[in-house]
Design a protein around this motif. Structure first.
Motif, PDB file in Angstrom:
ATOM      1  N   PHE A 109      47.400 124.806  65.476  1.00 42.15           N
ATOM      2  CA  PHE A 109      48.553 125.627  65.878  1.00 42.15           C
ATOM      3  C   PHE A 109      49.743 124.783  66.321  1.00 42.15           C
ATOM      4  N   ALA A 110      49.643 123.476  66.210  1.00 42.95           N
ATOM      5  CA  ALA A 110      50.667 122.602  66.790  1.00 42.95           C
ATOM      6  C   ALA A 110      52.047 122.843  66.183  1.00 42.95           C
ATOM      7  N   ALA A 111      52.118 122.958  64.848  1.00 44.00           N
ATOM      8  CA  ALA A 111      53.422 123.109  64.199  1.00 44.00           C
ATOM      9  C   ALA A 111      54.169 124.364  64.666  1.00 44.00           C
ATOM     10  N   PRO A 112      53.570 125.556  64.623  1.00 43.76           N
ATOM     11  CA  PRO A 112      54.308 126.734  65.106  1.00 43.76           C
ATOM     12  C   PRO A 112      54.603 126.689  66.602  1.00 43.76           C
ATOM     13  N   ILE A 129      55.394 123.998  68.253  1.00 42.04           N
ATOM     14  CA  ILE A 129      56.585 123.143  68.337  1.00 42.04           C
ATOM     15  C   ILE A 129      57.821 123.927  67.929  1.00 42.04           C
ATOM     16  N   TYR A 130      57.697 124.695  66.869  1.00 44.08           N
ATOM     17  CA  TYR A 130      58.861 125.383  66.295  1.00 44.08           C
ATOM     18  C   TYR A 130      59.276 126.613  67.095  1.00 44.08           C
ATOM     19  N   TRP A 131      58.304 127.474  67.435  1.00 48.14           N
ATOM     20  CA  TRP A 131      58.639 128.733  68.094  1.00 48.14           C
ATOM     21  C   TRP A 131      58.610 128.650  69.621  1.00 48.14           C
ATOM     22  N   GLN A 132      57.661 127.886  70.157  1.00 44.15           N
ATOM     23  CA  GLN A 132      57.544 127.802  71.614  1.00 44.15           C
ATOM     24  C   GLN A 132      58.333 126.631  72.202  1.00 44.15           C
ATOM     25  N   LYS A 133      58.981 125.849  71.331  1.00 43.95           N
ATOM     26  CA  LYS A 133      59.811 124.719  71.759  1.00 43.95           C
ATOM     27  C   LYS A 133      59.006 123.688  72.568  1.00 43.95           C
ATOM     28  N   MET A 134      57.735 123.520  72.227  1.00 47.98           N
ATOM     29  CA  MET A 134      56.894 122.553  72.918  1.00 47.98           C
ATOM     30  C   MET A 134      57.101 121.153  72.353  1.00 47.98           C
ATOM     31  N   GLY A 135      56.883 120.154  73.203  1.00 48.82           N
ATOM     32  CA  GLY A 135      56.843 118.791  72.728  1.00 48.82           C
ATOM     33  C   GLY A 135      55.544 118.549  71.974  1.00 48.82           C
ATOM     34  N   LEU A 136      55.453 117.407  71.308  1.00 45.45           N
ATOM     35  CA  LEU A 136      54.286 117.131  70.476  1.00 45.45           C
ATOM     36  C   LEU A 136      52.990 117.137  71.278  1.00 45.45           C
ATOM     37  N   GLY A 137      52.963 116.402  72.383  1.00 47.50           N
ATOM     38  CA  GLY A 137      51.742 116.315  73.179  1.00 47.50           C
ATOM     39  C   GLY A 137      51.300 117.661  73.731  1.00 47.50           C
ATOM     40  N   LYS A 138      52.248 118.449  74.236  1.00 50.48           N
ATOM     41  CA  LYS A 138      51.922 119.760  74.796  1.00 50.48           C
ATOM     42  C   LYS A 138      51.407 120.702  73.713  1.00 50.48           C
ATOM     43  N   ALA A 139      52.021 120.651  72.529  1.00 51.05           N
ATOM     44  CA  ALA A 139      51.593 121.510  71.426  1.00 51.05           C
ATOM     45  C   ALA A 139      50.173 121.170  70.992  1.00 51.05           C
ATOM     46  N   LEU A 140      49.865 119.887  70.900  1.00 50.09           N
ATOM     47  CA  LEU A 140      48.517 119.459  70.532  1.00 50.09           C
ATOM     48  C   LEU A 140      47.499 119.922  71.569  1.00 50.09           C
ATOM     49  N   PHE A 141      47.869 119.828  72.840  1.00 52.36           N
ATOM     50  CA  PHE A 141      46.983 120.236  73.936  1.00 52.36           C
ATOM     51  C   PHE A 141      46.672 121.732  73.850  1.00 52.36           C
ATOM     52  N   PHE A 142      47.717 122.547  73.752  1.00 46.82           N
ATOM     53  CA  PHE A 142      47.513 123.996  73.729  1.00 46.82           C
ATOM     54  C   PHE A 142      46.800 124.438  72.449  1.00 46.82           C
ATOM     55  N   SER A 143      47.075 123.779  71.335  1.00 41.70           N
ATOM     56  CA  SER A 143      46.395 124.122  70.092  1.00 41.70           C
ATOM     57  C   SER A 143      44.905 123.832  70.193  1.00 41.70           C
ATOM     58  N   PHE A 144      44.567 122.670  70.728  1.00 45.65           N
ATOM     59  CA  PHE A 144      43.151 122.281  70.842  1.00 45.65           C
ATOM     60  C   PHE A 144      42.370 123.309  71.651  1.00 45.65           C
ATOM     61  N   PHE A 145      42.889 123.684  72.807  1.00 44.82           N
ATOM     62  CA  PHE A 145      42.136 124.596  73.666  1.00 44.82           C
ATOM     63  C   PHE A 145      42.195 126.040  73.172  1.00 44.82           C
ATOM     64  N   ALA A 146      43.251 126.394  72.432  1.00 46.72           N
ATOM     65  CA  ALA A 146      43.282 127.724  71.822  1.00 46.72           C
ATOM     66  C   ALA A 146      42.195 127.850  70.763  1.00 46.72           C
ATOM     67  N   VAL A 147      42.036 126.809  69.949  1.00 42.43           N
ATOM     68  CA  VAL A 147      40.979 126.816  68.929  1.00 42.43           C
ATOM     69  C   VAL A 147      39.608 126.781  69.592  1.00 42.43           C
TER      70      VAL A 147
END
Length: 259
Positions: free
Chosen positions: A159-162, A164-182
């Motif tokens: 989920f990292a790409a969306p 970053i794009y929609w939630q305006k997250m930085g790379l590290g934060k997007a990777l973190f939230f994607s990992f735990f969402a999955v």
């Protein structure tokens, strides 16, 4: 959000088909534009081999935004292909693509611990599938190790790409939230991916039964592959929407001026 049941994954598959049915022509045209642009990128000397992979997150946004447009009743147009190249998201999406390539190389590199690099040589084209080296090499073990190493990265990428794009997250934060969402939705995600793997196998086997291995089967498989790839993106959008919420529709200039 609590943990999602496994059946949610199948619901995402069905929602993907539903989104595709609303604008099949627009989505297929968008994919064809993406395909030809990737072929063009592949022609660039030296960088042509890895640049198409690095650009995958940026182009993925095009299909996610297309699904959002369909939900909002808007047309899907080829210009959406450039959505992921907008600032300020593009640098992070580009960095995500570089990370894609890096983690894939690390995963394949780890496989050399099992088969002394035979799997890597096969993937990189240094040897073919008829090479005598494959006979004694533990290709199966090497492949399993590469998958095991890559799975945590794939969870972080999902989920990292969306984000970053929609939630305006930085790379590290997007990777973190994607990992735990999955991780929290693991059963549903596994069903989603397994269902699409099964659909792909079923379609290919049916084509072989009906058309054999001739040129006609290839001609039929190409457009079907386009359709299935697009619907897979639609299913991934459905999963993102349920977990993180639908992206907000941008406010039009007309409405802003009217206010």
């Amino acid at each position: 959000m609590g943990k999602l049941p496994a059946s949610t994954g199948w619901a995402w598959v069905k929602q993907g088909f539903g989104l595709f049915r609303k604008q099949p022509g627009g989505l297929a045209t968008l994919f064809l534009a993406y395909f030809f642009l990737m072929v063009a990128l592949g022609q660039i000397p030296v960088l042509g081999q890895i640049l198409p992979v690095i650009m995958v997150p940026a182009f993925m946004i095009a299909f996610m935004q297309a699904c959002s447009n369909i939900e909002q009743g808007k047309r899907v147009l080829p210009k959406l292909l450039l959505s992921g190249f907008r600032m300020p998201a593009f640098p992070a999406l580009f960095a995500l693509g570089v990370l894609y390539v890096t983690m894939a190389a690390l995963a394949i590199g780890a496989s050399t611990l099992v088969d002394d690099g035979v799997f890597w040589k096969m993937v990189s084209g240094q040897i073919d599938q008829k090479s005598p080296l494959l006979k004694d090499a533990n290709i199966g073990g090497a492949l399993l190790l590469a998958i095991a190493v890559y799975i945590p990265a794939a969870m972080a990428f999902f989920f990292a790409a969306p984000l970053i794009y929609w939630q305006k997250m930085g790379l590290g934060k997007a990777l973190f939230f994607s990992f735990f969402a999955v991780l929290r939705s693991a059963k549903a995600v596994i069903v989603l991916l397994s269902a699409w793997f099964g659909i792909s196998i079923l379609v290919s086997q049916l084509l072989l039964i009906i058309f054999g291995r001739g040129e006609l089967a290839i001609q039929v498989m190409i457009p079907l592959s386009v359709i299935m790839t697009v619907i897979l993106h639609c299913s991934c959008y459905a999963s993102y929407r349920q977990i993180f919420g639908a992206p907000e529709a941008p406010v039009s200039l007309d409405k802003t001026n009217a206010g």
